[in-house]
Design a protein around this motif. Structure first.
Motif, PDB file in Angstrom:
ATOM      1  N   SER A   1       0.861  -1.181   0.000  1.00  9.22           N
ATOM      2  CA  SER A   1       0.000   0.000   0.000  1.00  9.22           C
ATOM      3  C   SER A   1       0.899   1.233   0.000  1.00  9.22           C
ATOM      4  CB  SER A   1      -0.921   0.000   1.221  1.00  9.22           C
ATOM      5  OG  SER A   1      -1.875   1.048   1.139  1.00  9.22           O
TER       6      SER A   1
ATOM      7  N   ASN B   1       0.559   3.430   2.686  1.00  6.58           N
ATOM      8  CA  ASN B   1       0.777   3.284   4.126  1.00  6.58           C
ATOM      9  C   ASN B   1       0.139   1.958   4.540  1.00  6.58           C
ATOM     10  OD1 ASN B   1       1.582   6.292   5.043  1.00  6.58           O
ATOM     11  ND2 ASN B   1      -0.080   6.397   3.550  1.00  6.58           N
ATOM     12  N   TRP B   2       0.737   1.276   5.492  1.00 10.09           N
ATOM     13  CA  TRP B   2       0.098   0.064   5.995  1.00 10.09           C
ATOM     14  C   TRP B   2       0.499  -0.188   7.440  1.00 10.09           C
ATOM     15  CZ3 TRP B   2       3.966  -0.325   2.222  1.00 10.09           C
ATOM     16  CH2 TRP B   2       5.132  -1.029   2.570  1.00 10.09           C
ATOM     17  N   TYR B   3      -0.295  -1.013   8.079  1.00 14.34           N
ATOM     18  CA  TYR B   3      -0.019  -1.370   9.478  1.00 14.34           C
ATOM     19  C   TYR B   3       1.072  -2.423   9.520  1.00 14.34           C
ATOM     20  CZ  TYR B   3      -0.671  -2.941  14.282  1.00 14.34           C
ATOM     21  OH  TYR B   3      -0.465  -3.282  15.603  1.00 14.34           O
ATOM     22  N   ASP B   4       2.146  -2.106  10.229  1.00 11.39           N
ATOM     23  CA  ASP B   4       3.247  -3.049  10.396  1.00 11.39           C
ATOM     24  C   ASP B   4       2.975  -3.875  11.653  1.00 11.39           C
ATOM     25  OD1 ASP B   4       5.748  -4.245  11.235  1.00 11.39           O
ATOM     26  OD2 ASP B   4       6.735  -2.940   9.772  1.00 11.39           O
TER      27      ASP B   4
ATOM     28  N   SER C   1       1.491   2.144  12.089  1.00  9.68           N
ATOM     29  CA  SER C   1       1.342   2.397  10.657  1.00  9.68           C
ATOM     30  C   SER C   1       2.643   2.953  10.108  1.00  9.68           C
ATOM     31  CB  SER C   1       0.205   3.387  10.413  1.00  9.68           C
ATOM     32  OG  SER C   1       0.052   3.630   9.029  1.00  9.68           O
TER      33      SER C   1
ATOM     34  N   CYS D   1       5.521   3.795   2.952  1.00 10.39           N
ATOM     35  CA  CYS D   1       6.268   2.876   2.091  1.00 10.39           C
ATOM     36  C   CYS D   1       7.742   3.210   1.891  1.00 10.39           C
ATOM     37  CB  CYS D   1       5.577   2.766   0.731  1.00 10.39           C
ATOM     38  SG  CYS D   1       5.377   4.354  -0.113  1.00 10.39           S
TER      39      CYS D   1
ATOM     40  N   SER E   1      -7.381  -1.471   8.513  1.00  8.23           N
ATOM     41  CA  SER E   1      -6.934  -0.516   7.500  1.00  8.23           C
ATOM     42  C   SER E   1      -6.801  -1.206   6.158  1.00  8.23           C
ATOM     43  CB  SER E   1      -5.586   0.112   7.896  1.00  8.23           C
ATOM     44  OG  SER E   1      -4.614  -0.892   8.121  1.00  8.23           O
ATOM     45  N   ASN E   2      -6.946  -0.419   5.086  1.00  7.62           N
ATOM     46  CA  ASN E   2      -6.813  -0.955   3.728  1.00  7.62           C
ATOM     47  C   ASN E   2      -7.713  -2.175   3.490  1.00  7.62           C
ATOM     48  OD1 ASN E   2      -4.809   0.920   2.852  1.00  7.62           O
ATOM     49  ND2 ASN E   2      -3.254  -0.263   3.929  1.00  7.62           N
TER      50      ASN E   2
ATOM     51  N   GLN F   1      -8.421  -4.482   5.534  1.00  7.63           N
ATOM     52  CA  GLN F   1      -7.808  -5.649   6.158  1.00  7.63           C
ATOM     53  C   GLN F   1      -7.984  -5.554   7.669  1.00  7.63           C
ATOM     54  OE1 GLN F   1      -3.814  -6.676   4.884  1.00  7.63           O
ATOM     55  NE2 GLN F   1      -4.127  -5.708   2.892  1.00  7.63           N
TER      56      GLN F   1
ATOM     57  N   SER G   1       0.632  -8.794   5.209  1.00  3.85           N
ATOM     58  CA  SER G   1      -0.800  -8.484   5.147  1.00  3.85           C
ATOM     59  C   SER G   1      -1.550  -8.936   6.392  1.00  3.85           C
ATOM     60  CB  SER G   1      -1.423  -9.123   3.903  1.00  3.85           C
ATOM     61  OG  SER G   1      -0.852  -8.587   2.724  1.00  3.85           O
TER      62      SER G   1
END
Length: 547
Positions: A99, A101-104, A110, A113, A400-401, A403, A466
């Motif tokens: 994405s 930005n995404w949750y790590d 968050s 990239c 988020s996203n 997911q 993911s």
């Protein structure tokens, strides 16, 4: 008689063989240019075709090869993911950019990239240069060209957006440059690439072209009454610049700068694309691209189309005017390439990182199904669900996203099974208005979806990064306000983009066959006689190449 026939036959074979050896093979280009237009739908090529001039889009359509049915084959269709997939020839399942930005789930926060705090800004004293491509797991076609040439030749990435400059240029780039606006007004880079800006970049920044572009009005290029492909100028489906009473022309940029973060305003007007093209031309001259015995690679991403598309939508006069102006910018850029590099010395492709949906509120006004998902109510629904079935409201770590990331430690502490919790949530979220499909991570790991939108979801799923439950909303759904638009889905309005090859070694023509965006990189690699990026799963599009 038999000997005479044999002699004639042998003579024919020799003659045909000599003909074959005289076929002219395309020489290797001095420069490859990858052009990405942020948020360009395929139908912008056809919708505005009669309004484009002959030397921009229409030039490369006429003399190049157009893929008329090219699509993204994964979810989500966001900027960072698109740029990465174009240049790696693979999907998030392999390259790891899932994405913007995404949750790590390891850092429990968050992330962005291309953020990388181990590097510093080069070009000003701000923090927006603390970037690198470290989160990109695979190589790019730009990396592979460097490797094939023993690190000779130059690779440079350019875009107003940092991610759109960094990710296409890959790990081995000589430089990636992006624009730091607001009160800095400088093109910058990261210490990942260098310790100081080259003189040509310093000189470009001193010229202050942005100021010139912003001390004017944005008026339509032509009589506003001729924009019949768009909605009327003043309508309820468009956003507006801060300080405007209505989203209408003309837009007095000089007076609007203060309320729109000063130089950041250039990102949201067509001049941002002109500004980017100016910088790309300066890079070609300043770095002598296309002048050595090796092949150089320049990636250029035009970002203002995305900012404008988000604010005004697909059918806005602002969007149409932006593409008519971009067409002129491209015409000027192509003429510059012909003169500076030489008509037969470069090869380029033009595509987009994703497309966009019509403003859902506009579609609703036409009685076309479209939706807005209320994320606050959705989170409340999830908490009620876990409370109902597992007597806990602490089982979800992040949403988020589209997911759901589960709190595995909490689940284990309650002696629950992670897969059972994920499956129950997947079964229940379908009952929420707006969610159309849902699968668990385990399903994506154990079931192969070969077609359809679940195949796209699977291509976007990265087992390491993911979430535990992945969802797909109804078509034409946004988590957004009712003005302007966005993207991110696996539906055709987001996946169908232009792909045009042009220049040295490229045939003239078009194809209506279905191709994936991941086919661009292996096609370029084949054309350049280099190894494809190491995660590539695309195919070579043989019909575009002369050889």
């Amino acid at each position: 008689m038999k000997l005479k026939f044999l002699f004639s036959f042998l003579s024919l074979i020799i003659f045909l063989g000599s003909c074959k050896t005289t076929v002219k093979q395309p020489k290797k280009p001095k420069l490859v240019i990858g052009i990405v237009i942020d948020q360009m739908r395929y139908d912008y090529l056809t919708k505005y075709s009669e309004r484009y001039g002959k030397d921009g889009f229409n030039k490369i359509l006429k003399d190049g090869f157009s893929l008329e049915n090219a699509h993204y084959n994964y979810i989500p269709t966001y900027t960072a993911v698109g740029h990465t997939s174009i240049f790696t020839g693979t999907t998030p399942s392999e390259h790891g950019i899932i994405s913007n930005n995404w949750y790590d789930k390891y850092l429990k926060k968050s992330i962005y990239c291309v953020d990388d705090s181990t590097y510093n800004t080069i070009g000003n004293n701000g923090i927006n240069g603390k970037k690198s491509p470290k989160r990109l797991f695979t190589s790019t076609v730009t990396d592979q060209l460097h490797l094939a040439q023993n690190m000779q030749g130059k690779t440079i990435g350019i875009s107003i957006k940092d991610r759109s400059a960094i990710l296409p240029a890959g790990h081995t780039a000589n430089a990636a440059y992006w624009y730091d606006g607001e009160n800095y007004n400088t093109w910058i880079t990261s210490s990942f690439y260098m310790n100081e800006l080259p003189k040509w970049v310093v000189d470009f920044n001193k010229n202050n072209k942005a100021n010139e572009y912003l001390n004017t009005n944005w008026e339509t290029l032509y009589d506003i009454n001729t924009y019949v492909n768009s909605r009327k100028d003043d309508n309820i489906f468009e956003g507006k610049l801060v300080g405007q009473k209505t989203p209408t022309f003309p837009k007095d940029l000089k007076s609007l700068r203060v309320k729109n973060k000063n130089y950041n305003l250039i990102k949201t007007v067509p001049a941002g694309n002109t500004f980017t093209a100016d910088f790309a031309k300066a890079a070609i001259i300043g770095e002598n691209l296309g002048k050595s015995n090796f092949t150089d690679f320049l990636t250029v991403s035009f970002s203002s189309t995305d900012y404008i598309g988000h604010k005004y939508g697909v059918s806005a006069i602002e969007t149409e005017d932006t593409y008519l102006r971009l067409d002129k910018d491209l015409a000027d850029f192509f003429q510059f390439l012909d003169k500076q590099v030489g008509k037969d010395n470069y090869t380029l492709f033009l595509t987009a990182d994703h497309a966009a949906v019509h403003v859902p509120a506009y579609l609703q006004s036409l009685k076309i199904p479209a939706h807005y998902l209320n994320i606050k109510k959705f989170r409340e629904f999830l908490l009620k669900t876990t409370k109902k079935y597992f007597n806990s409201s602490e089982l979800i770590e992040n949403v988020s996203n589209y997911q759901i990331f589960l709190n595995k430690k909490k689940i284990e502490s309650l002696d629950l099974d992670v897969n059972a919790v994920a499956q129950k949530l997947s079964d229940e979220v379908i009952n929420f208005d707006g969610i159309y499909k849902s699968v668990t991570a385990k399903t994506l790991q154990t079931t192969q979806f070969t077609t359809g939108i679940l195949n796209s979801l699977q291509n976007g799923y990265n087992q390491k990064l993911s979430g535990d439950v992945l969802m797909i909303p109804y078509p034409a759904t946004l988590i957004y306000n009712r003005k302007g638009t966005s993207h991110g889905s696996g539906y055709s309005y987001d996946t169908h983009v232009p792909v045009i090859f042009y220049g040295n070694g490229i045939k003239k023509g078009s194809s209506a066959k279905r191709y994936n965006i991941t086919d661009i990189a292996p096609t370029l690699a084949n054309f350049l006689n280099i190894e494809a990026p190491n995660g590539t799963n695309g195919v070579v599009i043989e019909e575009v190449l002369e050889k």
